[in-house]
Design a protein around this motif. Structure first.
Motif, PDB file in Angstrom:
ATOM      1  N   THR A   1       5.693   0.860   6.169  1.00  0.00           N
ATOM      2  CA  THR A   1       4.638   1.331   5.932  1.00  0.00           C
ATOM      3  C   THR A   1       4.587   2.786   6.847  1.00  0.00           C
ATOM      4  OG1 THR A   1       3.648  -1.196   4.934  1.00  0.00           O
ATOM      5  CG2 THR A   1       2.266   1.525   5.508  1.00  0.00           C
TER       6      THR A   1
ATOM      7  N   GLY B   1      -0.758   3.279  -8.400  1.00  0.00           N
ATOM      8  CA  GLY B   1      -1.086   4.628  -7.428  1.00  0.00           C
ATOM      9  C   GLY B   1      -1.347   5.640  -8.707  1.00  0.00           C
TER      10      GLY B   1
ATOM     11  N   GLY C   1       1.102  -0.979  -0.124  1.00  0.00           N
ATOM     12  CA  GLY C   1       0.240   0.316  -0.122  1.00  0.00           C
ATOM     13  C   GLY C   1       0.917   1.100  -0.206  1.00  0.00           C
ATOM     14  N   ALA C   2       1.648   1.476   0.411  1.00  0.00           N
ATOM     15  CA  ALA C   2       2.827   2.147   0.496  1.00  0.00           C
ATOM     16  C   ALA C   2       3.475   2.638  -0.648  1.00  0.00           C
ATOM     17  CB  ALA C   2       3.580   1.932   1.935  1.00  0.00           C
TER      18      ALA C   2
ATOM     19  N   ASP D   1      -3.018   4.446   1.683  1.00  0.00           N
ATOM     20  CA  ASP D   1      -2.041   3.724   1.633  1.00  0.00           C
ATOM     21  C   ASP D   1      -2.876   2.265   2.148  1.00  0.00           C
ATOM     22  OD1 ASP D   1      -1.478   4.662   4.013  1.00  0.00           O
ATOM     23  OD2 ASP D   1       0.953   4.078   4.664  1.00  0.00           O
TER      24      ASP D   1
ATOM     25  N   GLN E   1       4.831   6.915   5.639  1.00  0.00           N
ATOM     26  CA  GLN E   1       3.592   7.187   5.911  1.00  0.00           C
ATOM     27  C   GLN E   1       4.180   8.298   6.435  1.00  0.00           C
ATOM     28  OE1 GLN E   1       0.646   5.548   8.801  1.00  0.00           O
ATOM     29  NE2 GLN E   1      -0.382   4.409   7.196  1.00  0.00           N
TER      30      GLN E   1
ATOM     31  N   TYR F   1       1.406   1.816  -3.301  1.00  0.00           N
ATOM     32  CA  TYR F   1       0.961   2.486  -4.189  1.00  0.00           C
ATOM     33  C   TYR F   1       0.516   3.485  -3.617  1.00  0.00           C
ATOM     34  CZ  TYR F   1      -3.942   3.165  -4.974  1.00  0.00           C
ATOM     35  OH  TYR F   1      -5.116   3.844  -5.766  1.00  0.00           O
ATOM     36  N   MET F   2       1.316   4.110  -2.998  1.00  0.00           N
ATOM     37  CA  MET F   2       0.546   5.818  -2.196  1.00  0.00           C
ATOM     38  C   MET F   2       2.033   6.270  -3.100  1.00  0.00           C
ATOM     39  SD  MET F   2       0.746   7.023   1.019  1.00  0.00           S
ATOM     40  CE  MET F   2       2.143   7.067   2.268  1.00  0.00           C
TER      41      MET F   2
END
Lengths: 260, 629, 244
Positions: free
Chosen positions: B105, B207, B40-41, B221, B109, B43-44
């Protein structure tokens, strides 16, 4: 008199391929029966149907006259069927004695007790079972540090905890040195005869099979192709052609007649 | 009717991006057996980088080139992460891998906020696809149609790569047996790095492709990773085609869920996921995993109850803690209460993870349910604190009973992902169902009875309840039930073969752990006087995991020590730095890589080493090793 | 009764002072063995004696190991597994470990390496000649084959790397006696191609059919080395470590 185990017309297929078809046999209390055959002949499928891990397509399995077909492994175990695995399955984080104690607790329906220290339950009985397989001295050792042969013996002790009527042993001596193999099978045979336990085992070591089995069944492509005394099976032309070969790779004593 | 078609197309367009991210996760998992939480990170990062690049680069080429470049840049970062971090933890238990990538992750952030600022960013529209196409009289953005076409194209390309190239064959071989691939002369390290880079590229591109549709934010994320987990659980981990189908299912459910149940749309996805799991526990297109790698908690040293001496020492420790109010001030006592409550929370998770071998990534759900339960009881039902403290955990119990029933059908990473998804669903209900939960504003005014209203009185209450709870959990470990539970953890095969009902035993453990977490949550509600959705959010779950890990995963009660140390550190850290996530993330990564046995585990190791009289060490090792081959 | 020969000249593989560890446990103690060009050498011992660990240590699959491993005169003990294998030292693992989701042809593709001077070159066609069963199931998935066929596949897959020496870990384990006999024929055919072969075995009958020399390993130490004939003539060694 009904025999301990009666199997009738057992069959199982996967995606149209017959893994096992029309297998029927019986086993008497105290008898030691070997199931041999090439890899992929259906031995494991057969075994897993007997202890409930796989549900047969057709056929019946009767234990002391009682139909166990399609029962879960847990239920089959409760009726008195013990099992050992090709690759030992024990509880590595516990001591040797605790391994047996868990089986005894389960047998006594006591695993839903939430208080009480379990380390003292059935200790005497556990040690008696360990004594039987010659492991009493190892009772306090961590199971995780046992040598392979000892693990096999521990598995036997666990499998005996529910006072089984029938023992299913999947390649009981795989991965053991020849000397250990003989010791384990002698031990198993002695216990089986004394406690009137029927034993069904699969095995690739023909020395073990011919030395210890009362009767031998040969499975090929899912069907029984021969059944009888070790001598008879050894002389069977079809069995030689399909499975035994020229006899170059097992003990000479077993090639023609039992000398020893 | 026309509207429904358009809604369907919108769903399909959303599915494209989700499919890219989920397939990347699946491909990486297939080979490395790591569930990359940091996906997810990436993707972000892909979205942020695409935003910056498309702002800087001119024209159509600049836009499309920017998207691809963003994906490639993210792939390079992924390769770097693989080389620096993942190579060190390929052999570690799944739990550690999930935690380490979660630590990454957390770090990302904070870094994203430092670089791009906390505000949402709105990216450029796609050149040439700014307009809309009329479908059944309704306007559908052309860019959505582009995305709808892209999904199957990427699926086809991936299929070609895996079926028709030697690299693809090697990857498929490594998916099954990586050591064997190396033993056939293939440079496994670079194979892994390239697979990881490809997977991360897909996440980054996923992303980047979102920027014409959605604002770029630093919370995207976790949102996507939960959706991706749901996708791979439904589709089957390791199956690219499964990811494709499940991405469409999930996206359509989201698109239509808004229409059917605008308040709690995620519940629809949950229902479908639950249905799939009942029918096919390994997802629609997944394959049953072989026996899991060593479950957490399996230790070579068998556990023992405390000796009389140790018992006296523990009693003395509790007595000493009880004397703290005589010397400490109000603030210290409030902090002390919080630490003690988290010790109980950590102990409950530890019971599930170490004793049961089930690593939950969503244990905060039951903590939060306990807290909300207590708040409902106190506010809505008007019960006094004493009754609310009893009622609150019941909600934790009910949640654990429901979710646990599904979760224990799975094991290993599947179990971890499913627990996370359930926790996230619980969170979103707490967040979205404003009428009942107050949503983001939480429930305020949950005050203790007068006798426990002061910091000192509450401290004693917390200490008494937590100590009793932890003691009860310890008694459970050594009870017959505890033996049965450890037996299923050590060997499911053997446990089933001696008549143990694995599912029932593990479900019971899940409920027990959830209930005790609920007790901690109820206490926490009264400590704070309020309840918020964050009490059951992912960070709270991960706090619990880090406490267990810090204490020692192979110990009987290490989590208590881990909780004390971690919570004290975290509270201190929060007062010292703005970038607490960055620091916390780094701590997690270091912990996993350098200190996997934890505090109590390391102490026990030292003690065992000093006491050892060489008990056949070599022979046992040899047997174990040969058996493992 | 430890390793006899110490000369390394002309030896295909020469291992000396090999010590391996598994966590805190010491598994192999100063293991030494030598294999000449074109020789078939058996490493005998019971389960847990250290046979597999010896092989895994030689190809670098055991992380903690010390000792000298000379392959074709060069020390390979510091190299990663794939580098060792690429020099022509093939390894066939216990339990076959074929890729069940890949076809026979794809399994071969994974093993493929460029031809190598001084070693027989293998192609799928040549392997289908050696193992005719495999030729009839080129696009069958590995998981859909019998144990004997899988054993042939795993050997063939390693041969695709064109090794000059092959380590065969328990090639007869779990196979029907008739298949074991076929395996013996195949190994002798490989020998005729000029390959050097080391095989670990528990089945002495099988080892006797194909081996020139034997080592016996027990509790991580080499206890005997000599020709098969010497081993036959030494019943107390055989009984202590191997036989019934």
């Amino acid at each position: 008199m009904t025999r301990l185990l009666e199997v009738q017309g057992l069959a199982k297929s996967y995606g149209g391929v017959h893994a096992v078809r029309g297998v029927s046999f019986g086993l008497a209390a105290g008898e030691i029966l070997a199931l041999i055959g090439p890899n992929g002949a259906g031995k494991s499928t057969c075994f897993n149907m007997l202890n409930g891990q796989i549900r047969p397509d057709t056929g019946t399995i009767r234990l002391e006259g009682r139909d166990t077909t399609g029962m879960r492994p847990r239920a089959v175990w409760r009726l008195g069927v013990g099992r050992t695995f090709q690759i030992t399955a024990t509880f590595a984080s516990m001591t040797v004695r605790e391994n047996v104690q868990v089986a005894l607790l389960s047998h006594a329906h006591q695993l839903s007790v939430f208080h009480r220290f379990a380390g003292r339950s059935h200790a005497g009985e556990a040690e008696a079972l360990l004594d039987l397989v010659g492991m009493r001295a190892d009772a306090e050792r961590p199971c995780g540090e046992l040598a392979y042969g000892d693990l096999k013996r521990l598995e036997l002790a666990i499998a005996l905890a529910n006072r089984p009527k029938l023992l299913l042993m999947d390649e009981p001596t795989a991965g053991m040195a020849p000397k250990e193999r003989v010791e384990l099978m002698r031990l198993t045979a002695a216990i089986a005869r004394e406690q009137r336990i029927g034993v069904l085992f699969t095995e690739h070591d023909m020395d073990v099979v011919f030395e210890h089995a009362d009767r031998v069944m040969v499975l090929n492509r899912g069907q029984l192709i021969a059944e009888g005394s070790p001598e008879a099976v050894r002389r069977d032309a079809q069995v030689r052609a399909i499975y035994l070969g020229e006899g170059l790779v097992y003990d000479a004593r077993h090639r023609e007649g039992r000398a020893a | 009717m026309e509207f429904l078609v358009v809604q369907f197309l919108t769903g399909l367009a959303s599915a494209a991006s989700l499919f890219l991210v989920a397939s990347g996760l699946s491909i990486i998992f297939g080979v490395t057996r790591i569930v990359n939480f940091a996906h997810g990170a990436f993707y972000m990062l892909g979205a942020y980088l695409a935003y910056t690049l498309t702002e800087r680069l001119e024209g159509a080429f600049g836009f499309w080139g920017g998207l691809v470049l963003a994906g490639l840049a993210v792939a390079a970062l992924g390769a770097l992460l693989e080389i620096v971090l993942l190579r060190r933890i390929y052999r570690a238990p799944e739990l550690f891998q999930l935690l380490a990538t979660f630590g990454v992750t957390l770090m990302v952030q904070d870094l994203v906020v430092v670089i791009w600022g906390p505000e949402d960013l709105v990216g450029r529209r796609a050149p040439g696809l700014r307009g809309a196409v009329e479908v059944f009289g309704q306007m559908v953005p052309s860019y959505d149609l582009f995305l709808i076409a892209l999904g199957p194209v990427v699926l086809g390309l991936l299929w070609l790569v895996f079926k028709r190239t030697r690299w693809g064959v090697l990857v498929r071989a490594a998916t099954q047996d990586r050591d064997m691939v190396a033993a056939l002369g293939v440079n496994q390290k670079w194979l892994f790095t390239s697979v990881f880079a490809l997977g991360v590229f897909l996440a980054g591109l996923g992303g980047a492709l979102q920027i014409p549709r959605d604002a770029v934010s630093h919370a995207m994320d976790l949102r996507v990773i939960v959706e991706v987990f749901v996708v791979v659980v439904i589709g089957g981990l390791g199956s690219v085609f499964g990811a494709f189908v499940a991405a469409i299912v999930v996206s359509e459910l989201n698109a239509f869920g808004i229409l059917v149940m605008p308040k709690i749309s995620l519940v629809l996805v949950f229902l479908v996921m639950a249905a799939v799991l009942v029918v096919r526990p390994w997802g629609l297109f997944g394959k049953p995993e072989g026996p899991a790698r060593q479950a957490p908690g399996v230790s070579i040293r068998p556990w023992r109850p405390f000796s009389p001496g140790e018992r006296i020492a523990v009693a003395a420790g509790v007595a000493l803690a009880a004397l703290l109010p005589l010397v400490a001030g109000d603030y210290a006592l409030t902090v002390g209460s919080e630490i003690i409550i988290f010790a109980l929370f950590a102990a409950s998770l530890h019971f599930l993870m170490t004793v049961g071998g089930l690593a939950s990534f969503g244990h905060a759900a039951y903590f939060g349910l306990g807290a909300y339960g207590a708040a409902f009881a106190a506010k809505a039902a008007g019960l006094p604190m004493e009754a609310a403290l009893l009622a609150g955990p019941l909600l934790g119990l009910a949640g654990a009973a429901l979710f646990g029933w599904f979760c224990v059908r799975l094991s290993g990473v599947y179990f971890a992902m499913l627990t996370l998804a359930f926790a996230q669903i619980t969170w979103s209900v707490a967040f979205q169902w404003v009428e009942v939960t107050g949503g983001d504003n939480g429930i305020l005014g949950v005050w203790p009875s007068p006798w426990a209203a002061g910091p000192r009185g509450f401290y004693w209450l917390a200490l008494a309840v937590s100590a009793a709870g932890i003691a009860a959990l310890r008694v459970l470990v050594f009870s017959p039930f505890g033996y049965g539970l450890r037996a299923t953890r050590d060997s499911v095969l053997r446990a089933e073969a001696i008549g143990i009902d694995r599912g029932r035993v593990q479900w019971t453990a899940f409920v027990i752990a959830g209930t005790f977490a609920g007790v901690a949550g109820a206490l926490f509600a009264f400590l704070k006087g309020s309840v918020f959705p964050e009490n059951l959010a992912i960070p709270t779950s991960v706090d619990g995991l880090v406490m267990v890990l810090l204490g020692g995963i192979e110990t009987v009660s290490g989590a208590v020590v881990g909780a004390l140390v971690y919570k004290a550190l975290a509270i201190w850290l929060m007062s010292q730095t703005e970038l607490s996530k960055l620091v916390l993330g780094a701590v997690i990564v270091v912990l996993v890589v350098a200190f996997p046995k934890g505090i109590v585990g390391s102490v026990e190791e030292l003690r065992a080493r000093r006491n050892r009289s060489e008990p056949n060490g070599a022979a046992f090792g040899a047997a174990k090793m040969e058996a493992a081959e | 009764m430890t390793t006899g020969a110490t000369t390394t000249t002309g030896m295909k593989l020469s291992v000396s002072g090999l010590n391996s560890y598994y966590g805190p446990a010491h598994i192999l103690f100063d293991v030494g063995l030598e294999v000449g060009a074109g020789e078939v050498v058996a490493l005998l011992g019971r389960n847990g004696a250290g046979k597999s660990t010896t092989f895994r240590s030689i190809v670098g699959l055991v992380a903690e190991r010390r000792g000298r491993i000379l392959f074709e005169g060069e020390d390979v003990s510091a190299l990663p597994t794939h580098e060792i294998v690429r020099r022509g030292l093939g390894y066939v693992p216990e339990d076959r470990r074929i890729f069940t989701e890949l076809t026979v042809e794809e399994n071969f593709l994974v093993g493929r390496q460029p031809p190598r001077a001084g070693a027989p070159t293998w192609t799928p066609e040549k392997l289908y000649a050696l193992f005719p069963n495999l030729g009839e199931m080129r696009s069958r998935l590995g998981g859909r084959m019998s144990g004997g066929e899988q054993q042939m596949l795993t050997i063939g897959r390693t041969l695709m790397g064109n090794p000059s020496l092959v380590l065969l870990d328990e090639p007869s384990e779990g196979l029907a006696p008739k298949i074991v006999e076929q395996m013996a024929d195949a190994i002798l055919a490989m020998k005729r191609e000029g390959l050097s072969i080391v095989l670990s075995e528990q089945n002495l009958h099988f080892a006797r059919l194909i081996s020139d020399r034997a080592y016996i390993i027990e509790k991580g130490r080499i206890r005997f080395s000599g020709s098969m004939a010497e081993l036959e003539a030494n019943p107390e060694v055989r009984d202590a470590y191997l036989a019934v």
